[in-house]
Design an enzyme around this catalytic site. Sequence first.
Site, mmCIF file in Angstrom:
data_model
loop_
_atom_site.group_PDB
_atom_site.id
_atom_site.type_symbol
_atom_site.label_atom_id
_atom_site.label_comp_id
_atom_site.label_asym_id
_atom_site.label_seq_id
_atom_site.Cartn_x
_atom_site.Cartn_y
_atom_site.Cartn_z
ATOM 1 N N SER A 81 0.806 -1.221 0.000
ATOM 2 C CA SER A 81 0.000 0.000 0.000
ATOM 3 C C SER A 81 0.839 1.272 0.000
ATOM 4 O O SER A 81 0.288 2.366 -0.191
ATOM 5 C CB SER A 81 -0.913 0.014 1.228
ATOM 6 O OG SER A 81 -0.148 0.027 2.423
ATOM 7 N N TYR A 82 2.136 1.177 0.217
ATOM 8 C CA TYR A 82 2.962 2.376 0.258
ATOM 9 C C TYR A 82 3.100 2.952 -1.146
ATOM 10 O O TYR A 82 3.784 2.387 -2.004
ATOM 11 C CB TYR A 82 4.345 2.070 0.841
ATOM 12 C CG TYR A 82 4.361 1.711 2.302
ATOM 13 C CD1 TYR A 82 3.234 1.856 3.111
ATOM 14 C CD2 TYR A 82 5.520 1.212 2.906
ATOM 15 C CE1 TYR A 82 3.250 1.519 4.454
ATOM 16 C CE2 TYR A 82 5.544 0.883 4.261
ATOM 17 C CZ TYR A 82 4.411 1.030 5.018
ATOM 18 O OH TYR A 82 4.446 0.693 6.351
ATOM 19 N N GLN A 83 2.445 4.064 -1.344
ATOM 20 C CA GLN A 83 2.493 4.798 -2.618
ATOM 21 C C GLN A 83 2.189 3.904 -3.814
ATOM 22 O O GLN A 83 2.933 3.867 -4.795
ATOM 23 C CB GLN A 83 3.844 5.495 -2.780
ATOM 24 C CG GLN A 83 4.128 6.556 -1.723
ATOM 25 C CD GLN A 83 3.036 7.604 -1.608
ATOM 26 O OE1 GLN A 83 2.156 7.513 -0.759
ATOM 27 N NE2 GLN A 83 3.089 8.616 -2.465
#
Length: 222
Positions: free
Chosen positions: A60-62
């Site tokens: 989900s990070y960026q």
Amino acid sequence: MEYVKLGNSDLHVSRICLGCMGFGEAAAGQHRWTLDEENSNEIIKAALENGINFFDTAMSYQGGTSEMFVGRVLRDFSRREDVVLATKFEPRTDEEIANGVMGQQHVKNCLDASLKRLGMDYVDLYICHMWDYRTPIEEIMEGLNDAVKAGKVRAIGISNCYAWQLAQANYYARMRGMAEFVSVQGHYNLIFREEEREMAPFCKAENIAMTPYSALAAGRLS
């Protein structure tokens, strides 16, 4: 740098783990302050030079670009066997639920997508990013155990859950001879100390590693 065994796993990690939420394309996710690939690489390379071997990212990070950045720089500047890489997967989406995608398949789909972005054959620590209240934990544990048996994951962990949930998941796995969570990543710092009430004593009793995030409370303690 000091190194320790991560809970009940065979992973040996630096006491300092580099969290990689700040790396990734600024336009690709919820944060606009993340670093581009060139600047991300400089920080990761400095971590390697100072003995850090433990890196933590997430799908989900960026929009997955953090995984892409981290995977590329680790492939270029380290040997795979010398680093311990963790990534995380999200709960099932509305679309998956509507289409009847069960928890086991969800875990497999997320892991395969992360491995593709990382450019790697396996991750050392695969973390359930948060408790999925719409998916039976039995399905998640089955999916994670399948990933371990397939050689795509060395150990499993969980993040953002209560102590009773961690206990429920691990006791289910233990009764069936399946992989158990060896670590928990929770919000913990000198302002927010809830983890001291039940999570920390439970983890001490079970030899589960704690890898807290937000140690400086988003800068408030600095």
